[in-house]
Design an enzyme around this catalytic site. Structure first.
Site, PDB file in Angstrom:
ATOM      1  N   ASN A   9       0.877  -1.183   0.000  1.00  0.00           N
ATOM      2  CA  ASN A   9       0.000   0.000   0.000  1.00  0.00           C
ATOM      3  C   ASN A   9       0.909   1.226   0.000  1.00  0.00           C
ATOM      4  O   ASN A   9       1.518   1.556   1.013  1.00  0.00           O
ATOM      5  CB  ASN A   9      -0.880  -0.026   1.260  1.00  0.00           C
ATOM      6  CG  ASN A   9      -1.616   1.287   1.458  1.00  0.00           C
ATOM      7  OD1 ASN A   9      -1.776   2.063   0.513  1.00  0.00           O
ATOM      8  ND2 ASN A   9      -2.064   1.534   2.678  1.00  0.00           N
ATOM      9  N   LYS A  11       0.162   4.289  -0.199  1.00  0.00           N
ATOM     10  CA  LYS A  11      -0.454   5.490   0.396  1.00  0.00           C
ATOM     11  C   LYS A  11      -0.232   6.695  -0.524  1.00  0.00           C
ATOM     12  O   LYS A  11      -0.171   6.526  -1.733  1.00  0.00           O
ATOM     13  CB  LYS A  11       0.099   5.755   1.796  1.00  0.00           C
ATOM     14  CG  LYS A  11       0.111   4.511   2.660  1.00  0.00           C
ATOM     15  CD  LYS A  11       0.359   4.837   4.093  1.00  0.00           C
ATOM     16  CE  LYS A  11       0.550   3.549   4.868  1.00  0.00           C
ATOM     17  NZ  LYS A  11       0.418   3.711   6.282  1.00  0.00           N
ATOM     18  N   HIS A  95      -9.277   1.152   4.910  1.00  0.00           N
ATOM     19  CA  HIS A  95      -7.986   1.306   5.590  1.00  0.00           C
ATOM     20  C   HIS A  95      -8.180   2.222   6.804  1.00  0.00           C
ATOM     21  O   HIS A  95      -8.980   3.151   6.759  1.00  0.00           O
ATOM     22  CB  HIS A  95      -6.958   1.901   4.613  1.00  0.00           C
ATOM     23  CG  HIS A  95      -5.568   1.872   5.165  1.00  0.00           C
ATOM     24  ND1 HIS A  95      -5.110   2.823   6.047  1.00  0.00           N
ATOM     25  CD2 HIS A  95      -4.548   0.994   4.981  1.00  0.00           C
ATOM     26  CE1 HIS A  95      -3.852   2.526   6.371  1.00  0.00           C
ATOM     27  NE2 HIS A  95      -3.494   1.427   5.738  1.00  0.00           N
ATOM     28  N   GLU A  97      -6.571   4.628   7.910  1.00  0.00           N
ATOM     29  CA  GLU A  97      -6.395   6.062   7.649  1.00  0.00           C
ATOM     30  C   GLU A  97      -7.662   6.654   7.034  1.00  0.00           C
ATOM     31  O   GLU A  97      -7.995   7.813   7.255  1.00  0.00           O
ATOM     32  CB  GLU A  97      -5.165   6.282   6.750  1.00  0.00           C
ATOM     33  CG  GLU A  97      -3.887   6.046   7.531  1.00  0.00           C
ATOM     34  CD  GLU A  97      -2.705   5.560   6.722  1.00  0.00           C
ATOM     35  OE1 GLU A  97      -2.729   5.673   5.487  1.00  0.00           O
ATOM     36  OE2 GLU A  97      -1.755   5.042   7.333  1.00  0.00           O
ATOM     37  N   GLU A 167      -5.109  -4.996  10.558  1.00  0.00           N
ATOM     38  CA  GLU A 167      -4.071  -3.989  10.760  1.00  0.00           C
ATOM     39  C   GLU A 167      -4.341  -3.235  12.059  1.00  0.00           C
ATOM     40  O   GLU A 167      -5.138  -2.286  12.068  1.00  0.00           O
ATOM     41  CB  GLU A 167      -4.085  -2.991   9.601  1.00  0.00           C
ATOM     42  CG  GLU A 167      -3.826  -3.616   8.246  1.00  0.00           C
ATOM     43  CD  GLU A 167      -3.292  -2.586   7.268  1.00  0.00           C
ATOM     44  OE1 GLU A 167      -2.221  -2.834   6.714  1.00  0.00           O
ATOM     45  OE2 GLU A 167      -3.930  -1.529   7.093  1.00  0.00           O
ATOM     46  N   GLY A 173       2.695   2.215  10.560  1.00  0.00           N
ATOM     47  CA  GLY A 173       3.627   3.322  10.359  1.00  0.00           C
ATOM     48  C   GLY A 173       4.337   3.760  11.629  1.00  0.00           C
ATOM     49  O   GLY A 173       4.955   4.816  11.671  1.00  0.00           O
ATOM     50  N   SER A 213       3.684  -2.203  10.185  1.00  0.00           N
ATOM     51  CA  SER A 213       5.148  -2.240  10.317  1.00  0.00           C
ATOM     52  C   SER A 213       5.762  -3.597   9.958  1.00  0.00           C
ATOM     53  O   SER A 213       6.719  -4.052  10.604  1.00  0.00           O
ATOM     54  CB  SER A 213       5.576  -1.800  11.725  1.00  0.00           C
ATOM     55  OG  SER A 213       5.159  -0.463  11.946  1.00  0.00           O
TER      56      SER A 213
HETATM   57  C1  PEP Z   1      -0.446   0.125   5.776  1.00  0.00           C
HETATM   58  O1  PEP Z   1      -0.357   1.181   5.209  1.00  0.00           O
HETATM   59  O2  PEP Z   1      -1.426  -0.590   5.552  1.00  0.00           O
HETATM   60  C2  PEP Z   1       0.622  -0.277   6.700  1.00  0.00           C
HETATM   61  C3  PEP Z   1       0.500  -1.401   7.344  1.00  0.00           C
HETATM   62  O3  PEP Z   1       1.703   0.576   6.840  1.00  0.00           O
HETATM   63  P1  PEP Z   1       3.143   0.240   7.504  1.00  0.00           P
HETATM   64  O4  PEP Z   1       3.594  -1.075   6.921  1.00  0.00           O
HETATM   65  O5  PEP Z   1       4.017   1.376   7.120  1.00  0.00           O
HETATM   66  O6  PEP Z   1       2.924   0.113   8.981  1.00  0.00           O
END
Ligand code: PEP
Length: 257
Positions: A9, A11, A95, A97, A167, A173, A213
């Site tokens: 992803n 973003k 997601h 976000e 997630e 992040g 992460s």
């Molecule tokens: C994501 O954007 O879905 C995500 C898990 O980001 P990161 O791997 O940077 O934590």
């Protein structure tokens, strides 16, 4: 057997030329990988160029969102058939976000999931608890509600097509990863919720990805868990070497799935 999925992803990163550089770096290094489903998810403006670059390859393209109406006066939105028209096969939906900054709810997630399925896109439905919810012991309850709410009124046949991404919001992040055991506990629960709303054989075939992460250092331990079938990756998907390493996770340790 569930085919593992490694999905990047991106973003709100990468112009069209940066996006093309990234996939041109990844593509030759994962050529010949047939036992992992590889997905990248660029911003809307780069979808068509990236999909054209990847046509005929083993890398699929996902949008990061999708709107539920077919067309009309919805300034700023992109319709399901426009996402397929750009060359996508998948759509990330719900997601955290989007939930946090753009008012996404389980109801709107459900509308988007249905819209995606209506044009043959595979939804990657994201669920996960906040730190406050985890600390107050609500993780399982929160994730149950999100899975059931996001998939409400879907036929078993449609549920069978969906990919779910767990997630935990506090791990996205932040560099903090759920331990493999913490993630496994929630993945197992998600699989049992899917069984409740469809049936055991569908739940057994549902791919449930972990996100938060994920990086080369922890991917093998996560993927070795029996109910973790892949990863949805943000930061580590933006660099050729780390994304390729994630695609080439240690399959021997997860081969019993
Ligand atoms: C994501 O954007 O879905 C995500 C898990 O980001 P990161 O791997 O940077 O934590």
């Amino acid at each position: 057997m569930r085919k593992p999925v490694i999905a990047g992803n991106w973003k709100m990163h990468n112009t069209i030329s940066e996006a093309l550089d990234l996939v041109r770096g990844v593509k030759p290094q994962v050529e010949g990988v047939t036992d992992v489903e590889i997905i990248v998810s660029p911003v809307y403006t780069a979808l068509a160029s990236v999909a054209a670059e990847l046509k005929g390859s083993n890398i699929n393209v996902a949008s990061q969102n999708i709107f539920w109406e077919e067309k009309g006066a919805f300034t700023g939105e992109v319709a399901p058939n426009m996402i397929t028209d750009a060359g996508c096969t998948h759509a990330i939906i719900g997601h955290s976000e989007r939930r946090q900054y753009f008012g996404e709810t389980d109801q709107t997630v459900n509308k988007r999931v249905k819209a995606a399925l209506s044009v043959g896109l595979i939804p990657i439905v994201c669920v996960g608890e906040t730190l406050e919810e985890r600390d107050s012991g609500k993780t399982i309850a929160v994730v149950d509600v999100q899975v059931k709410g996001g998939l409400v009124e879907l036929s078993a046949e449609d549920i069978a097509k969906i990919i779910i991404a767990y997630e935990p919001v506090w791990a996205i992040g932040t560099g903090k990863t759920a331990t493999p055991d913490m993630a496994e506990e929630v993945h197992k629960q998600i699989r049992s919720v899917v069984a409740d709303i469809s049936d055991a054989s569908i739940a057994d075939g549902t791919r449930i990805l972990y996100g938060g992460s994920v990086k080369p250092e922890n991917v093998d331990d996560l993927m070795a868990q029996p109910n973790i079938d892949g990863a949805l990756v943000g930061g580590a998907a933006l660099k050729v070497d780390s994304f390729v390493r994630l695609v080439k996770f240690d399959q021997k340790r997860s081969a019993f799935k």
